[in-house]
Design an enzyme around this catalytic site. Structure first.
Site, PDB file in Angstrom:
ATOM      1  N   LYS A  62     -32.436  21.233   5.575  1.00  0.00           N
ATOM      2  CA  LYS A  62     -31.930  19.877   5.597  1.00  0.00           C
ATOM      3  C   LYS A  62     -31.510  19.455   7.106  1.00  0.00           C
ATOM      4  O   LYS A  62     -31.023  20.201   7.798  1.00  0.00           O
ATOM      5  CB  LYS A  62     -30.769  19.738   4.866  1.00  0.00           C
ATOM      6  CG  LYS A  62     -30.108  18.537   4.682  1.00  0.00           C
ATOM      7  CD  LYS A  62     -29.086  18.037   3.518  1.00  0.00           C
ATOM      8  CE  LYS A  62     -27.674  18.444   4.025  1.00  0.00           C
ATOM      9  NZ  LYS A  62     -26.865  18.221   2.965  1.00  0.00           N
ATOM     10  N   ASP A 119     -26.044  22.475  -6.005  1.00  0.00           N
ATOM     11  CA  ASP A 119     -25.288  22.216  -4.817  1.00  0.00           C
ATOM     12  C   ASP A 119     -23.635  22.198  -4.986  1.00  0.00           C
ATOM     13  O   ASP A 119     -23.309  22.044  -6.184  1.00  0.00           O
ATOM     14  CB  ASP A 119     -25.789  21.177  -3.888  1.00  0.00           C
ATOM     15  CG  ASP A 119     -25.263  21.464  -2.473  1.00  0.00           C
ATOM     16  OD1 ASP A 119     -25.053  22.627  -1.958  1.00  0.00           O
ATOM     17  OD2 ASP A 119     -25.635  20.695  -1.512  1.00  0.00           O
ATOM     18  N   GLY A 140       0.771  -1.204   0.038  1.00  0.00           N
ATOM     19  CA  GLY A 140       0.141   0.126   0.186  1.00  0.00           C
ATOM     20  C   GLY A 140       0.822   1.289   0.013  1.00  0.00           C
ATOM     21  O   GLY A 140       0.207   2.529  -0.051  1.00  0.00           O
ATOM     22  N   GLU A 141       2.050   0.986   0.308  1.00  0.00           N
ATOM     23  CA  GLU A 141       2.888   2.350   0.182  1.00  0.00           C
ATOM     24  C   GLU A 141       3.080   3.074  -1.278  1.00  0.00           C
ATOM     25  O   GLU A 141       2.888   2.269  -2.267  1.00  0.00           O
ATOM     26  CB  GLU A 141       4.287   2.072   0.807  1.00  0.00           C
ATOM     27  CG  GLU A 141       4.415   1.892   2.282  1.00  0.00           C
ATOM     28  CD  GLU A 141       5.577   1.727   3.005  1.00  0.00           C
ATOM     29  OE1 GLU A 141       6.808   1.885   2.193  1.00  0.00           O
ATOM     30  OE2 GLU A 141       6.024   1.466   4.130  1.00  0.00           O
ATOM     31  N   ARG A 173     -16.054  20.132   5.223  1.00  0.00           N
ATOM     32  CA  ARG A 173     -17.596  19.966   5.672  1.00  0.00           C
ATOM     33  C   ARG A 173     -17.144  19.845   7.427  1.00  0.00           C
ATOM     34  O   ARG A 173     -18.086  20.071   8.008  1.00  0.00           O
ATOM     35  CB  ARG A 173     -18.138  18.998   5.272  1.00  0.00           C
ATOM     36  CG  ARG A 173     -18.712  19.176   3.625  1.00  0.00           C
ATOM     37  CD  ARG A 173     -19.779  18.069   3.118  1.00  0.00           C
ATOM     38  NE  ARG A 173     -18.376  17.391   2.494  1.00  0.00           N
ATOM     39  CZ  ARG A 173     -18.683  16.086   1.993  1.00  0.00           C
ATOM     40  NH1 ARG A 173     -19.985  15.745   1.524  1.00  0.00           N
ATOM     41  NH2 ARG A 173     -17.852  15.126   1.552  1.00  0.00           N
ATOM     42  N   ARG A 226     -29.472  16.212   8.373  1.00  0.00           N
ATOM     43  CA  ARG A 226     -28.927  14.867   8.257  1.00  0.00           C
ATOM     44  C   ARG A 226     -29.012  13.648   9.495  1.00  0.00           C
ATOM     45  O   ARG A 226     -28.553  14.145  10.649  1.00  0.00           O
ATOM     46  CB  ARG A 226     -27.489  15.151   7.805  1.00  0.00           C
ATOM     47  CG  ARG A 226     -26.772  13.795   7.318  1.00  0.00           C
ATOM     48  CD  ARG A 226     -25.335  14.033   6.794  1.00  0.00           C
ATOM     49  NE  ARG A 226     -25.333  14.755   5.350  1.00  0.00           N
ATOM     50  CZ  ARG A 226     -25.493  13.944   4.363  1.00  0.00           C
ATOM     51  NH1 ARG A 226     -25.833  12.545   4.516  1.00  0.00           N
ATOM     52  NH2 ARG A 226     -25.564  14.370   3.088  1.00  0.00           N
TER      53      ARG A 226
HETATM   54  C1  R5P Z   1     -23.159  19.418   2.528  1.00  0.00           C
HETATM   55  O1  R5P Z   1     -24.082  20.205   3.029  1.00  0.00           O
HETATM   56  C2  R5P Z   1     -23.064  19.558   1.164  1.00  0.00           C
HETATM   57  O2  R5P Z   1     -23.411  20.811   0.577  1.00  0.00           O
HETATM   58  C3  R5P Z   1     -23.813  18.517   0.367  1.00  0.00           C
HETATM   59  O3  R5P Z   1     -25.273  18.832   0.419  1.00  0.00           O
HETATM   60  C4  R5P Z   1     -23.523  17.255   1.000  1.00  0.00           C
HETATM   61  O4  R5P Z   1     -22.162  16.762   1.098  1.00  0.00           O
HETATM   62  C5  R5P Z   1     -24.082  16.017   0.092  1.00  0.00           C
HETATM   63  O5  R5P Z   1     -23.848  14.906   0.710  1.00  0.00           O
HETATM   64  P1  R5P Z   1     -24.675  13.638   0.050  1.00  0.00           P
HETATM   65  O6  R5P Z   1     -24.646  13.572  -1.260  1.00  0.00           O
HETATM   66  O7  R5P Z   1     -24.101  12.404   0.712  1.00  0.00           O
HETATM   67  O8  R5P Z   1     -26.153  13.721   0.615  1.00  0.00           O
END
Ligand code: R5P
Length: 296
Positions: free
Chosen positions: A190, A216, A36-37, A92, A192
């Site tokens: 949103k 996005d 893996g190196e 992020r 998550r």
């Molecule tokens: C984070 O808020 C980003 O703008 C995207 O909405 C996010 O990373 C998308 O992630 P996924 O496609 O896994 O839902």
């Protein structure tokens, strides 16, 4: 003298960039040992000015190779070393969401700042930390945005589209994409729940009969777009397409998005993917004098 360096898996993008800026291009030779190196090989003599093109999609191995390439480049003569990373990973994780969580954005930024004199990227996920100077402390960072390019692509095909960001953070990109073309735009909210579990609440906008384009910065598992697409179609949208800068689209992301009713997925070539339709190369080439003027 100057040189653009790139890895073989991004040779096509690098070639287009080298042609656009009129620079010579050399590829980093790479051997992966069975354990893996990595063994990297650079041109044995480098000019003063070197730019390394390296997108950080699937970043963990690439970060190690980036560290080796940067250190090697300096030993071989590079005095001014710039990283152009169309997709900058770990942006992020910009706060400790739970006690003890490592703030990856800060530490990846510090590492890159130690290896490179200047760092350029496209649509980094800057949210609570708002500028590249905060990500790359004491060094010069530059963030370009592909949102207007995606907006132009959409406007040319769907001049009456409603641009919809799937979360509040996407307002910066949706606004920049919509403004030059007078497109209607709004953002969702949103929540998550997990890597593959996302709830999206639509804004109070009438989507009935509208051509909706979800826009996005990045699609990873695609579940954010899946949730938003389901919502707008349930509310009577005529069609739903996706425009995104960075098409990471891991695993079954694309299948899930199409299954949710997404018609087209349009992305930039910041991350090589079959959905690429818009090139970031002209934008990079136009910004090149400013990139070269970044002060180490
Ligand atoms: C984070 O808020 C980003 O703008 C995207 O909405 C996010 O990373 C998308 O992630 P996924 O496609 O896994 O839902």
């Amino acid at each position: 003298m100057s040189l653009l360096l790139a890895f073989d898996d991004e040779a096509a993008l690098a070639q287009r960039l080298a042609e656009a800026i009129g620079w010579a291009l050399a590829l980093v030779g790479r051997h992966r040992f069975p354990d893996g190196e990595s063994r990297l090989r650079l041109p044995p003599v480098l000019p003063d000015v070197v730019v390394l093109l390296r997108g950080l999609q699937q970043p963990n191995e690439k970060l190690t190779e980036l560290m080796l390439a940067a250190a090697g480049a300096r030993e071989l003569g590079a005095r001014r070393l710039t990283l152009v990373s169309p997709y900058l990973a770990y942006m992020r994780q910009d706060m400790a969401f739970t006690p003890g969580e490592v703030v990856s954005q800060r530490h990846v930024g510090h590492a890159l700042a130690a290896w490179f004199d200047a760092i350029v990227t496209v649509d980094p996920h800057l949210h609570r930390v708002s500028t590249m100077d905060e990500v790359v402390p004491g060094r010069r960072g530059m963030a370009l945005t592909a949102a207007p390019l995606l907006g132009a692509w959409v406007a040319a095909r769907l001049p009456h589209a409603l641009l919809l960001g799937p979360d509040e953070e996407s307002l910066q990109w949706v606004g920049a994409a919509a403004a030059p073309h007078g497109l209607d735009h709004a953002v969702c909210r949103k929540q998550r729940q997990g890597d593959h579990a996302v709830d999206v609440a639509l804004p109070a906008v009438d989507v009935r009969g509208r051509a909706v384009v979800l826009l996005d910065d990045v699609a990873s598992t695609g579940r954010t777009f899946v949730a938003a697409a389901r919502g707008v179609l349930q509310q009577g949208a005529a069609s739903v397409d996706v425009a995104v800068t960075h098409a990471l689209l891991v695993g079954d992301a694309l299948d899930q998005m199409h299954a949710a009713g997404v018609r087209h997925v349009w992305s930039t070539d910041s991350v090589p993917h079959p959905s690429n339709v818009v090139s970031i190369v002209p934008m990079l080439a136009q910004a090149w004098p400013s990139i070269m003027a970044l002060e180490p």
